[in-house]
Design a protein around this motif. Sequence first.
Motif: not given
Length: 72
Positions: A9-11, A13-18, A39-44, A48-49
């Motif tokens: 899933k595309w996220i 990059p700045s969100r991944l880094i942070f 990290v990706r699971k938390v971001i997704l 969703a929230e």
Amino acid sequence: MTREEIMKKWIWPSRLIFQSSLLFGKPYKSLTEDEEYAVRKVILKQQAEREAKDEELREHYKKHGYGNYYGQ
């Protein structure tokens, strides 16, 4: 979502880094595959929230006759 879908899933990059810095205290590029998955699971989950909350607000505004929320 499966692990493979989450990893593809595309996220932003700045969100991944942070998030990698917050969760593991190290740069995104030095994460292991399991750490990257976390990290990706938390971001997704956060995404969703946020989307659920936005939808709730949109419905609230429509219900009370305020028109569209954020002009949508």
